[in-house]
Motif scaffolding. Sequence first.
Motif, PDB file in Angstrom:
ATOM      1  N   LEU A  62       0.823  -1.210   0.000  1.00 38.48           N
ATOM      2  CA  LEU A  62       0.000   0.000   0.000  1.00 38.48           C
ATOM      3  C   LEU A  62       0.855   1.258   0.000  1.00 38.48           C
ATOM      4  N   GLN A  63       1.855   1.295   0.878  1.00 34.12           N
ATOM      5  CA  GLN A  63       2.680   2.489   1.046  1.00 34.12           C
ATOM      6  C   GLN A  63       4.114   2.094   1.330  1.00 34.12           C
ATOM      7  N   ALA A  64       4.983   3.064   1.151  1.00 35.82           N
ATOM      8  CA  ALA A  64       6.369   2.939   1.578  1.00 35.82           C
ATOM      9  C   ALA A  64       6.662   4.129   2.478  1.00 35.82           C
ATOM     10  N   GLU A  65       7.216   3.862   3.646  1.00 32.37           N
ATOM     11  CA  GLU A  65       7.606   4.922   4.576  1.00 32.37           C
ATOM     12  C   GLU A  65       9.115   5.057   4.528  1.00 32.37           C
ATOM     13  N   VAL A  66       9.587   6.292   4.426  1.00 34.13           N
ATOM     14  CA  VAL A  66      11.010   6.557   4.307  1.00 34.13           C
ATOM     15  C   VAL A  66      11.467   7.357   5.515  1.00 34.13           C
ATOM     16  N   ASP A  67      12.590   6.954   6.088  1.00 34.26           N
ATOM     17  CA  ASP A  67      13.188   7.726   7.174  1.00 34.26           C
ATOM     18  C   ASP A  67      13.913   8.924   6.577  1.00 34.26           C
ATOM     19  N   VAL A  68      13.582  10.101   7.073  1.00 34.11           N
ATOM     20  CA  VAL A  68      14.219  11.332   6.606  1.00 34.11           C
ATOM     21  C   VAL A  68      14.960  11.949   7.785  1.00 34.11           C
ATOM     22  N   LYS A  69      16.230  12.259   7.583  1.00 39.38           N
ATOM     23  CA  LYS A  69      17.051  12.848   8.643  1.00 39.38           C
ATOM     24  C   LYS A  69      16.667  14.304   8.857  1.00 39.38           C
ATOM     25  N   MET A  70      17.187  14.897   9.923  1.00 38.53           N
ATOM     26  CA  MET A  70      16.879  16.288  10.254  1.00 38.53           C
ATOM     27  C   MET A  70      17.326  17.257   9.159  1.00 38.53           C
ATOM     28  N   ASN A  71      18.395  16.918   8.445  1.00 38.58           N
ATOM     29  CA  ASN A  71      18.886  17.806   7.390  1.00 38.58           C
ATOM     30  C   ASN A  71      18.140  17.602   6.069  1.00 38.58           C
ATOM     31  N   GLY A  72      17.135  16.734   6.041  1.00 37.21           N
ATOM     32  CA  GLY A  72      16.327  16.533   4.848  1.00 37.21           C
ATOM     33  C   GLY A  72      16.793  15.409   3.945  1.00 37.21           C
ATOM     34  N   LYS A  73      17.900  14.768   4.284  1.00 36.43           N
ATOM     35  CA  LYS A  73      18.393  13.664   3.465  1.00 36.43           C
ATOM     36  C   LYS A  73      17.693  12.372   3.857  1.00 36.43           C
ATOM     37  N   LEU A  74      17.604  11.458   2.896  1.00 37.66           N
ATOM     38  CA  LEU A  74      16.994  10.162   3.166  1.00 37.66           C
ATOM     39  C   LEU A  74      17.916   9.324   4.030  1.00 37.66           C
ATOM     40  N   GLY A  75      17.315   8.596   4.967  1.00 40.08           N
ATOM     41  CA  GLY A  75      18.075   7.672   5.796  1.00 40.08           C
ATOM     42  C   GLY A  75      18.287   6.364   5.067  1.00 40.08           C
ATOM     43  N   GLN A  76      18.881   5.413   5.751  1.00 40.13           N
ATOM     44  CA  GLN A  76      19.161   4.123   5.135  1.00 40.13           C
ATOM     45  C   GLN A  76      18.060   3.108   5.376  1.00 40.13           C
ATOM     46  N   GLN A  77      16.976   3.499   6.025  1.00 36.64           N
ATOM     47  CA  GLN A  77      15.898   2.559   6.305  1.00 36.64           C
ATOM     48  C   GLN A  77      14.600   3.014   5.661  1.00 36.64           C
ATOM     49  N   PHE A  78      13.800   2.032   5.300  1.00 37.04           N
ATOM     50  CA  PHE A  78      12.457   2.292   4.787  1.00 37.04           C
ATOM     51  C   PHE A  78      11.572   1.121   5.180  1.00 37.04           C
ATOM     52  N   ALA A  79      10.285   1.323   5.132  1.00 35.21           N
ATOM     53  CA  ALA A  79       9.336   0.283   5.504  1.00 35.21           C
ATOM     54  C   ALA A  79       8.283   0.149   4.416  1.00 35.21           C
ATOM     55  N   LEU A  80       7.822  -1.065   4.221  1.00 38.81           N
ATOM     56  CA  LEU A  80       6.708  -1.340   3.310  1.00 38.81           C
ATOM     57  C   LEU A  80       5.486  -1.626   4.161  1.00 38.81           C
ATOM     58  N   ILE A  81       4.395  -0.924   3.887  1.00 39.29           N
ATOM     59  CA  ILE A  81       3.138  -1.161   4.581  1.00 39.29           C
ATOM     60  C   ILE A  81       2.266  -1.979   3.640  1.00 39.29           C
ATOM     61  N   LEU A  82       1.842  -3.140   4.121  1.00 39.35           N
ATOM     62  CA  LEU A  82       1.119  -4.092   3.285  1.00 39.35           C
ATOM     63  C   LEU A  82      -0.383  -3.958   3.479  1.00 39.35           C
ATOM     64  N   ARG A  83      -1.148  -4.615   2.621  1.00 36.17           N
ATOM     65  CA  ARG A  83      -2.616  -4.578   2.710  1.00 36.17           C
ATOM     66  C   ARG A  83      -3.120  -5.101   4.047  1.00 36.17           C
ATOM     67  N   THR A  84      -2.380  -6.004   4.670  1.00 37.99           N
ATOM     68  CA  THR A  84      -2.790  -6.556   5.967  1.00 37.99           C
ATOM     69  C   THR A  84      -2.437  -5.616   7.108  1.00 37.99           C
ATOM     70  N   GLN A  85      -1.980  -4.386   6.794  1.00 36.71           N
ATOM     71  CA  GLN A  85      -1.536  -3.363   7.744  1.00 36.71           C
ATOM     72  C   GLN A  85      -0.253  -3.775   8.455  1.00 36.71           C
ATOM     73  N   ALA A  86       0.420  -4.798   7.967  1.00 38.19           N
ATOM     74  CA  ALA A  86       1.731  -5.180   8.502  1.00 38.19           C
ATOM     75  C   ALA A  86       2.771  -4.205   7.966  1.00 38.19           C
ATOM     76  N   LYS A  87       3.769  -3.931   8.779  1.00 39.66           N
ATOM     77  CA  LYS A  87       4.846  -3.041   8.368  1.00 39.66           C
ATOM     78  C   LYS A  87       6.143  -3.836   8.423  1.00 39.66           C
ATOM     79  N   VAL A  88       6.837  -3.910   7.289  1.00 37.22           N
ATOM     80  CA  VAL A  88       8.090  -4.642   7.197  1.00 37.22           C
ATOM     81  C   VAL A  88       9.187  -3.627   6.924  1.00 37.22           C
ATOM     82  N   ARG A  89      10.172  -3.553   7.829  1.00 33.21           N
ATOM     83  CA  ARG A  89      11.235  -2.552   7.739  1.00 33.21           C
ATOM     84  C   ARG A  89      12.484  -3.166   7.144  1.00 33.21           C
TER      85      ARG A  89
END
Length: 128
Positions: A62-89
């Motif tokens: 459904l979605q992808a969540e991205v970690d964004v650092k304080m300076n606006g750069k992307l972090g090295q982690q992201f998560a996938l949110i699935l239809r079952t509302q499970a979040k896999v990082r």
Amino acid sequence: MIRKEDIALTTHPTEHFYETKGTAYLGSVENGTLKINDEGVTFTYKNPRRGQPLVFSWEDILQAEVDVKMNGKLGQQFALILRTQAKVRFGSKEAGHLVKMISERIGKENVVRAPSILDPLRRAIRKS
């Protein structure tokens, strides 16, 4: 940095067209390989005794969540949110490139910033 040998473009629908080393956070830290192909996102364990590869089809994401650092750069982690509302990082040094490829499949509007520890504090300050 993306190297030419890391990318394997093919016309066969089941073959991967991007592969990189990554980490899955599934209660414990699991090292392995992240693959993006026509079917979806696949995580293959580095140690084959850990189990079958994890396969997430594009329809299930459904979605992808991205970690964004304080300076606006992307972090090295992201998560996938699935239809079952499970979040896999997941984590990868090439998380930005992976998220960009995922956003091309699920739509840019479905890639959101992950909530940080400071977000509840910011909301409380805005309300007052």
